[in-house]
Scaffold this motif. Structure first.
Motif, PDB file in Angstrom:
ATOM      1  N   GLU A 206      -8.057   9.705   3.612  1.00 34.61           N
ATOM      2  CA  GLU A 206      -9.329   9.679   3.370  1.00 34.61           C
ATOM      3  C   GLU A 206      -9.824   9.000   1.977  1.00 34.61           C
ATOM      4  O   GLU A 206     -10.785   8.420   1.843  1.00 34.61           O
ATOM      5  N   LEU A 207      -9.138   9.613   0.852  1.00 31.55           N
ATOM      6  CA  LEU A 207      -9.457   9.195  -0.408  1.00 31.55           C
ATOM      7  C   LEU A 207      -8.884   7.683  -0.642  1.00 31.55           C
ATOM      8  O   LEU A 207      -9.237   7.199  -1.624  1.00 31.55           O
ATOM      9  N   GLY A 208      -8.197   7.089   0.442  1.00 31.44           N
ATOM     10  CA  GLY A 208      -7.989   5.705   0.030  1.00 31.44           C
ATOM     11  C   GLY A 208      -6.682   5.632  -0.667  1.00 31.44           C
ATOM     12  O   GLY A 208      -6.330   4.443  -1.428  1.00 31.44           O
ATOM     13  N   ARG A 209      -5.770   6.655  -0.754  1.00 32.92           N
ATOM     14  CA  ARG A 209      -4.722   6.783  -1.827  1.00 32.92           C
ATOM     15  C   ARG A 209      -3.473   6.241  -1.088  1.00 32.92           C
ATOM     16  O   ARG A 209      -2.263   6.141  -1.786  1.00 32.92           O
ATOM     17  N   LEU A 210      -3.281   6.244   0.305  1.00 32.31           N
ATOM     18  CA  LEU A 210      -2.157   5.886   1.091  1.00 32.31           C
ATOM     19  C   LEU A 210      -2.507   5.520   2.483  1.00 32.31           C
ATOM     20  O   LEU A 210      -3.476   5.871   2.984  1.00 32.31           O
ATOM     21  N   VAL A 211      -1.719   5.030   2.992  1.00 32.38           N
ATOM     22  CA  VAL A 211      -1.785   4.609   4.437  1.00 32.38           C
ATOM     23  C   VAL A 211      -0.580   5.321   5.080  1.00 32.38           C
ATOM     24  O   VAL A 211       0.401   5.658   4.692  1.00 32.38           O
ATOM     25  N   TRP A 212      -0.810   5.440   6.474  1.00 30.14           N
ATOM     26  CA  TRP A 212       0.085   6.510   7.141  1.00 30.14           C
ATOM     27  C   TRP A 212       0.673   5.995   8.692  1.00 30.14           C
ATOM     28  O   TRP A 212      -0.479   5.299   9.029  1.00 30.14           O
ATOM     29  N   PHE A 213       1.788   5.997   9.311  1.00 25.31           N
ATOM     30  CA  PHE A 213       2.005   5.384  10.526  1.00 25.31           C
ATOM     31  C   PHE A 213       2.005   6.448  11.551  1.00 25.31           C
ATOM     32  O   PHE A 213       3.363   6.623  12.100  1.00 25.31           O
TER      33      PHE A 213
ATOM     34  N   LEU B  30       1.126  -1.295   0.020  1.00 21.87           N
ATOM     35  CA  LEU B  30      -0.006   0.094  -0.095  1.00 21.87           C
ATOM     36  C   LEU B  30       0.623   1.108  -0.006  1.00 21.87           C
ATOM     37  O   LEU B  30       1.895   1.171   0.695  1.00 21.87           O
ATOM     38  N   PRO B  31       0.477   2.274  -0.837  1.00 18.87           N
ATOM     39  CA  PRO B  31       1.459   3.422  -0.685  1.00 18.87           C
ATOM     40  C   PRO B  31       1.527   4.166   0.606  1.00 18.87           C
ATOM     41  O   PRO B  31       0.460   4.336   1.272  1.00 18.87           O
ATOM     42  N   ARG B  32       2.576   4.839   0.630  1.00 18.41           N
ATOM     43  CA  ARG B  32       2.966   5.493   1.906  1.00 18.41           C
ATOM     44  C   ARG B  32       3.409   6.889   1.633  1.00 18.41           C
ATOM     45  O   ARG B  32       3.905   7.212   0.451  1.00 18.41           O
ATOM     46  N   PRO B  33       3.313   7.732   2.564  1.00 13.55           N
ATOM     47  CA  PRO B  33       3.867   9.276   2.263  1.00 13.55           C
ATOM     48  C   PRO B  33       5.251   9.317   1.562  1.00 13.55           C
ATOM     49  O   PRO B  33       5.599  10.249   0.712  1.00 13.55           O
TER      50      PRO B  33
ATOM     51  N   GLN C 187      -2.475  17.383   3.834  1.00 18.34           N
ATOM     52  CA  GLN C 187      -2.587  16.685   2.556  1.00 18.34           C
ATOM     53  C   GLN C 187      -2.371  15.218   2.789  1.00 18.34           C
ATOM     54  O   GLN C 187      -3.198  14.514   2.066  1.00 18.34           O
ATOM     55  N   ILE C 188      -1.669  14.867   3.773  1.00 23.74           N
ATOM     56  CA  ILE C 188      -1.504  13.248   4.216  1.00 23.74           C
ATOM     57  C   ILE C 188      -3.052  12.868   4.602  1.00 23.74           C
ATOM     58  O   ILE C 188      -3.517  11.887   4.124  1.00 23.74           O
TER      59      ILE C 188
END
Length: 285
Positions: free
Chosen positions: A218-225, A196-199, A212-213
């Motif tokens: 929210e749009l499902g374009r990336l996950v973040w930790f 899955l894409p990350r920042p 932006q993150i």
């Protein structure tokens, strides 16, 4: 002790050499330096004569670094950076009104910054604090380059020429779209998020900020930790935060230049350590 009364390398020649070594082309280097090519060539030859070694191999088609040139490029950059940083620190120290420059990434203070500043201001060595917000990986260079005096930085930074103390360690969560099927689970593993894409997968020049993150999550374009403290501050209906059982925690540190002798820096480090210990005691009951 080094005897600085003896002749040393001319930093201006070193600066010109570094530009030539970066470009490997005298014409482009001269253009960067805003000078004509012949005096630039003379400056490099003078530097080679002073050192008694060849720094560049020149042919009609190309310019290449010798082994000696590679060493001078590496150490010359470090020397020029150090001189520039010394100048910035001297300018800051010579200001009529003293101040402490604190570098951090927005919200990456484990929620401790207000208490740290309040305690710091009680110290007799305290001076006014200016907060410099930057992106990920901006803080350590700011310390080394003399643009900041102290920083709050999560571990994983380049600590060359820096000292630091750990403050608090906290778990990281995964932030993902509330509509993602994975959000229905109570906890996840790193393997569940594979691919899955990350920042950090984005172009570094894009320099995504928190807003932006959050939008991309929210749009499902990336996950973040994010750390737990960041997740608690930013509850959003479109984002689900979930524990990741095998994800390494993150540790926030307070860092400062190794050569720092400022009473204000020492006071800030003391305040940060005191607040972090009190926070730990409160968390453990």
């Amino acid at each position: 002790m080094t005897d600085y009364s003896r002749p040393t390398l001319d930093l201006e020649r070193v600066r010109k050499f570094v530009v030539v070594a970066e470009e490997l082309h005298f014409g482009r280097a001269a253009e960067r330096l805003g000078m004509a090519q012949p005096p630039l060539s003379r400056a490099i030859r003078d530097l080679e004569r002073q050192l008694g070694v060849q720094l560049l191999e020149r042919t009609t088609r190309q310019v290449a670094l010798t082994r000696a040139g590679e060493v001078l490029l590496r150490d010359g950059r470090a020397a020029l950076d150090a001189v520039a940083a010394a100048g910035r620190r001297a300018q800051h120290a010579g200001r009529a009104e003293p101040g402490l420059r604190l570098a951090l990434k927005a919200d990456y203070d484990a929620g401790l910054l207000p208490q740290i500043l309040a305690l710091y201001e009680e110290d007799e060595a305290a001076v006014p604090v200016s907060v410099q917000l930057g992106g990920r990986n901006d803080q350590a260079p700011a310390l080394r380059e003399g643009r900041a005096d102290v920083a709050l930085i999560p571990v994983g930074f380049d600590d060359h020429d820096l000292d630091f103390e750990p403050l608090v360690t906290e778990p990281r969560l995964v932030a993902l779209a509330a509509s993602d099927p994975l959000a229905a689970r109570e906890s996840l593993c790193v393997g569940d998020l594979e691919g899955l894409p990350r920042p950090e997968d984005f172009d570094p020049s894009a320099r995504l900020d928190l807003a932006q993150i959050f939008s991309l999550v929210e749009l499902g374009r990336l996950v973040w930790f994010p750390p737990v403290s960041v997740a608690l501050r930013h509850a959003r209906p479109g984002i689900a935060y979930r524990p990741v059982v095998d994800l390494e925690p993150t540790t926030l540190t307070v860092a400062w230049p190794r050569e720092a002798r400022s009473a204000a820096v020492a006071a800030f480090v003391r305040a940060a350590g005191t607040v972090a210990k009190a926070d730990l005691r409160a968390a453990t009951g």
